[in-house]
Scaffold this motif. Structure first.
Motif, PDB file in Angstrom:
ATOM      1  N   ALA A   1       1.169  12.539  -3.321  1.00 35.23           N
ATOM      2  CA  ALA A   1       0.485  12.689  -2.035  1.00 35.23           C
ATOM      3  C   ALA A   1       1.360  11.956  -1.017  1.00 35.23           C
ATOM      4  O   ALA A   1       1.711  10.794  -1.245  1.00 35.23           O
ATOM      5  N   VAL A   2       1.694  12.632   0.071  1.00 38.03           N
ATOM      6  CA  VAL A   2       2.559  12.016   1.080  1.00 38.03           C
ATOM      7  C   VAL A   2       1.841  10.827   1.721  1.00 38.03           C
ATOM      8  O   VAL A   2       0.670  10.920   2.072  1.00 38.03           O
ATOM      9  N   GLY A   3       2.546   9.715   1.849  1.00 42.27           N
ATOM     10  CA  GLY A   3       1.968   8.559   2.528  1.00 42.27           C
ATOM     11  C   GLY A   3       0.982   7.790   1.677  1.00 42.27           C
ATOM     12  O   GLY A   3       0.074   7.126   2.193  1.00 42.27           O
ATOM     13  N   SER A   4       1.154   7.835   0.362  1.00 36.42           N
ATOM     14  CA  SER A   4       0.263   7.122  -0.566  1.00 36.42           C
ATOM     15  C   SER A   4       0.605   5.629  -0.566  1.00 36.42           C
ATOM     16  O   SER A   4       1.765   5.255  -0.458  1.00 36.42           O
ATOM     17  N   CYS A   5      -0.396   4.777  -0.688  1.00 38.66           N
ATOM     18  CA  CYS A   5      -0.109   3.334  -0.643  1.00 38.66           C
ATOM     19  C   CYS A   5      -1.101   2.515  -1.453  1.00 38.66           C
ATOM     20  O   CYS A   5      -2.189   2.967  -1.782  1.00 38.66           O
ATOM     21  N   SER A   6      -0.671   1.300  -1.786  1.00 43.44           N
ATOM     22  CA  SER A   6      -1.573   0.294  -2.345  1.00 43.44           C
ATOM     23  C   SER A   6      -2.081  -0.572  -1.190  1.00 43.44           C
ATOM     24  O   SER A   6      -1.476  -0.608  -0.119  1.00 43.44           O
ATOM     25  N   VAL A   7      -3.191  -1.284  -1.427  1.00 40.86           N
ATOM     26  CA  VAL A   7      -3.850  -2.024  -0.342  1.00 40.86           C
ATOM     27  C   VAL A   7      -4.166  -3.448  -0.786  1.00 40.86           C
ATOM     28  O   VAL A   7      -4.674  -3.658  -1.885  1.00 40.86           O
ATOM     29  N   VAL A   8      -3.849  -4.403   0.082  1.00 38.21           N
ATOM     30  CA  VAL A   8      -4.343  -5.768  -0.099  1.00 38.21           C
ATOM     31  C   VAL A   8      -5.249  -6.094   1.084  1.00 38.21           C
ATOM     32  O   VAL A   8      -4.881  -5.858   2.238  1.00 38.21           O
ATOM     33  N   VAL A   9      -6.441  -6.596   0.788  1.00 39.38           N
ATOM     34  CA  VAL A   9      -7.381  -7.038   1.823  1.00 39.38           C
ATOM     35  C   VAL A   9      -7.464  -8.559   1.715  1.00 39.38           C
ATOM     36  O   VAL A   9      -7.718  -9.091   0.625  1.00 39.38           O
ATOM     37  N   ALA A  10      -7.246  -9.257   2.829  1.00 42.45           N
ATOM     38  CA  ALA A  10      -7.253 -10.720   2.797  1.00 42.45           C
ATOM     39  C   ALA A  10      -8.053 -11.258   3.970  1.00 42.45           C
ATOM     40  O   ALA A  10      -8.055 -10.669   5.061  1.00 42.45           O
ATOM     41  N   ASP A  11      -8.751 -12.376   3.737  1.00 45.28           N
ATOM     42  CA  ASP A  11      -9.535 -12.976   4.828  1.00 45.28           C
ATOM     43  C   ASP A  11      -9.022 -14.363   5.197  1.00 45.28           C
ATOM     44  O   ASP A  11      -9.711 -15.127   5.869  1.00 45.28           O
ATOM     45  N   GLY A  12      -7.817 -14.687   4.755  1.00 39.98           N
ATOM     46  CA  GLY A  12      -7.260 -16.001   5.055  1.00 39.98           C
ATOM     47  C   GLY A  12      -7.560 -17.019   3.965  1.00 39.98           C
ATOM     48  O   GLY A  12      -6.867 -18.017   3.810  1.00 39.98           O
ATOM     49  N   GLU A  13      -8.615 -16.776   3.197  1.00 40.39           N
ATOM     50  CA  GLU A  13      -9.007 -17.675   2.104  1.00 40.39           C
ATOM     51  C   GLU A  13      -8.733 -17.022   0.755  1.00 40.39           C
ATOM     52  O   GLU A  13      -8.259 -17.659  -0.177  1.00 40.39           O
ATOM     53  N   THR A  14      -9.095 -15.758   0.650  1.00 39.67           N
ATOM     54  CA  THR A  14      -8.954 -15.035  -0.619  1.00 39.67           C
ATOM     55  C   THR A  14      -8.396 -13.637  -0.358  1.00 39.67           C
ATOM     56  O   THR A  14      -8.410 -13.161   0.781  1.00 39.67           O
ATOM     57  N   SER A  15      -7.913 -13.008  -1.417  1.00 40.07           N
ATOM     58  CA  SER A  15      -7.335 -11.670  -1.241  1.00 40.07           C
ATOM     59  C   SER A  15      -7.670 -10.787  -2.439  1.00 40.07           C
ATOM     60  O   SER A  15      -7.857 -11.256  -3.562  1.00 40.07           O
ATOM     61  N   LEU A  16      -7.717  -9.501  -2.157  1.00 41.01           N
ATOM     62  CA  LEU A  16      -8.059  -8.490  -3.148  1.00 41.01           C
ATOM     63  C   LEU A  16      -6.993  -7.399  -3.087  1.00 41.01           C
ATOM     64  O   LEU A  16      -6.706  -6.884  -2.008  1.00 41.01           O
ATOM     65  N   GLY A  17      -6.391  -7.074  -4.225  1.00 43.73           N
ATOM     66  CA  GLY A  17      -5.383  -6.015  -4.278  1.00 43.73           C
ATOM     67  C   GLY A  17      -5.925  -4.797  -4.998  1.00 43.73           C
ATOM     68  O   GLY A  17      -6.614  -4.921  -6.010  1.00 43.73           O
ATOM     69  N   VAL A  18      -5.618  -3.617  -4.456  1.00 41.43           N
ATOM     70  CA  VAL A  18      -6.097  -2.370  -5.047  1.00 41.43           C
ATOM     71  C   VAL A  18      -4.923  -1.429  -5.245  1.00 41.43           C
ATOM     72  O   VAL A  18      -4.233  -1.083  -4.282  1.00 41.43           O
ATOM     73  N   VAL A  19      -4.678  -1.026  -6.498  1.00 46.31           N
ATOM     74  CA  VAL A  19      -3.664   0.003  -6.734  1.00 46.31           C
ATOM     75  C   VAL A  19      -4.137   0.973  -7.808  1.00 46.31           C
ATOM     76  O   VAL A  19      -4.411   0.599  -8.937  1.00 46.31           O
ATOM     77  N   THR A  20      -4.290   2.226  -7.389  1.00 48.54           N
ATOM     78  CA  THR A  20      -4.589   3.308  -8.338  1.00 48.54           C
ATOM     79  C   THR A  20      -3.687   4.475  -7.963  1.00 48.54           C
ATOM     80  O   THR A  20      -2.959   4.416  -6.975  1.00 48.54           O
ATOM     81  N   ASP A  21      -3.714   5.542  -8.756  1.00 47.49           N
ATOM     82  CA  ASP A  21      -2.900   6.715  -8.447  1.00 47.49           C
ATOM     83  C   ASP A  21      -1.439   6.320  -8.257  1.00 47.49           C
ATOM     84  O   ASP A  21      -0.805   6.617  -7.255  1.00 47.49           O
ATOM     85  N   LEU A  22      -0.928   5.628  -9.255  1.00 44.86           N
ATOM     86  CA  LEU A  22       0.435   5.093  -9.210  1.00 44.86           C
ATOM     87  C   LEU A  22       1.245   5.798 -10.306  1.00 44.86           C
ATOM     88  O   LEU A  22       0.917   5.701 -11.483  1.00 44.86           O
ATOM     89  N   GLY A  23       2.310   6.484  -9.884  1.00 41.50           N
ATOM     90  CA  GLY A  23       3.110   7.229 -10.861  1.00 41.50           C
ATOM     91  C   GLY A  23       3.827   6.339 -11.849  1.00 41.50           C
ATOM     92  O   GLY A  23       3.977   6.677 -13.029  1.00 41.50           O
TER      93      GLY A  23
END
Ligand SMILES: [Zn+2]
Ligand SMILES: [Zn+2]
Length: 269
Positions: A122-144
């Motif tokens: 899929a063009v423009g596919s990416c993984s995501v990190v969400v952070a609030d300055g204290e903690t962070s959450l990483g999300v990666v699926t659909d990874l070849g």
């Protein structure tokens, strides 16, 4: 404050994750109908009317199917790469669409969103990190395949949602047509359990609190195999973050991350 999140749905029939932090609530992916997302969110104590935005990882239907209705009916701002936004069906209001680059960092309220490009068909596919300055959450699926870019992107997160799509042998022996098997196993497809274990071994660190195995194939994997594969990696590293297998048909328990102690960077020591 620390991030709170819940996986509302995970798998090829729809992906959606809810995150609360930094004074806002967002979704990462919205591959179910808006109605279904609302139901799942209510089941974990949330309310879709409090959600401001969605960050979409890529344009496949199982990640963007609800976007147009969420934008129109609930006023959600939809963030995604140009390639992703192009694939949203159902005429979302253009003023709600926010194209971003696959290496961008941007803010939604008090949350910082960090993206990194992923190999996927899929063009423009990416993984995501969400952070609030204290903690962070990483999300990666659909990874070849695991890449250095993705590894760096997810380094040191407090919680990780990691694809464990298929057992290689089950995929080979399974019911899918050859072409689809090749697509899934290919470098622009999905992570096998073994590939995921390899990436997990590199990402593990003592500060990792939560690990969710995600986007499991209903035909080519079993939760027990995924859990055992990850469990072995954790045992080898003598680490024990809370381990869950995300489900397709019901939401997971909401998780509240713990704020790190001062000076603890979440890196090996
Ligand atoms: Zn998917
Ligand atoms: Zn996909």
């Amino acid at each position: 404050m620390a991030l709170r999140y819940a996986i509302l749905s995970s798998g090829s029939s729809g992906n959606c994750l809810w995150v609360q932090g930094g004074g806002v609530e967002i979704l990462v992916d919205c591959g179910l109908s808006a109605r279904r997302i609302g139901e799942r969110l209510a089941a974990v104590g949330g309310d879709l009317r409090n959600v401001q935005a969605v960050v979409c990882t890529h344009g496949h239907g199982d990640h963007v199917a609800g976007a147009a209705v969420l934008a129109r009916r609930y006023g959600l701002e939809v963030h995604g790469s140009a390639g992703t936004l192009r694939h949203i069906r159902g005429e979302p209001p253009p003023e709600r669409l926010h194209p971003v680059g696959v290496r961008d960092r941007f803010r939604i309220g008090g949350l910082e969103i960090r993206l990194a490009p992923t190999p996927h068909d899929a063009v423009g596919s990416c993984s995501v990190v969400v952070a609030d300055g204290e903690t962070s959450l990483g999300v990666v699926t659909d990874l070849g395949k695991p890449t250095e870019t993705v590894r760096k992107h997810l380094e040191g997160v407090d919680a990780l949602v990691l694809e464990m799509n298929h057992d290689r042998q089950m995929l080979i022996d399974g019911p899918y047509p050859e072409m689809l098997k090749r697509r899934i196993a290919g470098d622009l497809g999905h992570l096998s359990n073994d590939q995921s274990a390899e990436l997990l071994a590199q990402l593990l660190h003592p500060g990792l609190q939560q690990l969710a195995l995600a986007h499991l194939s209903e035909h080519n994997n079993l939760p027990e195999i995924a859990r055992d594969t990850a469990g072995e990696v954790l045992a080898n590293a003598a680490l024990s973050p809370n381990l869950v297998v995300a489900e397709q048909h019901r939401p997971g328990e909401p998780v509240l991350l713990r704020t790190r102690r001062k000076g603890q960077l979440g890196l090996p020591f």
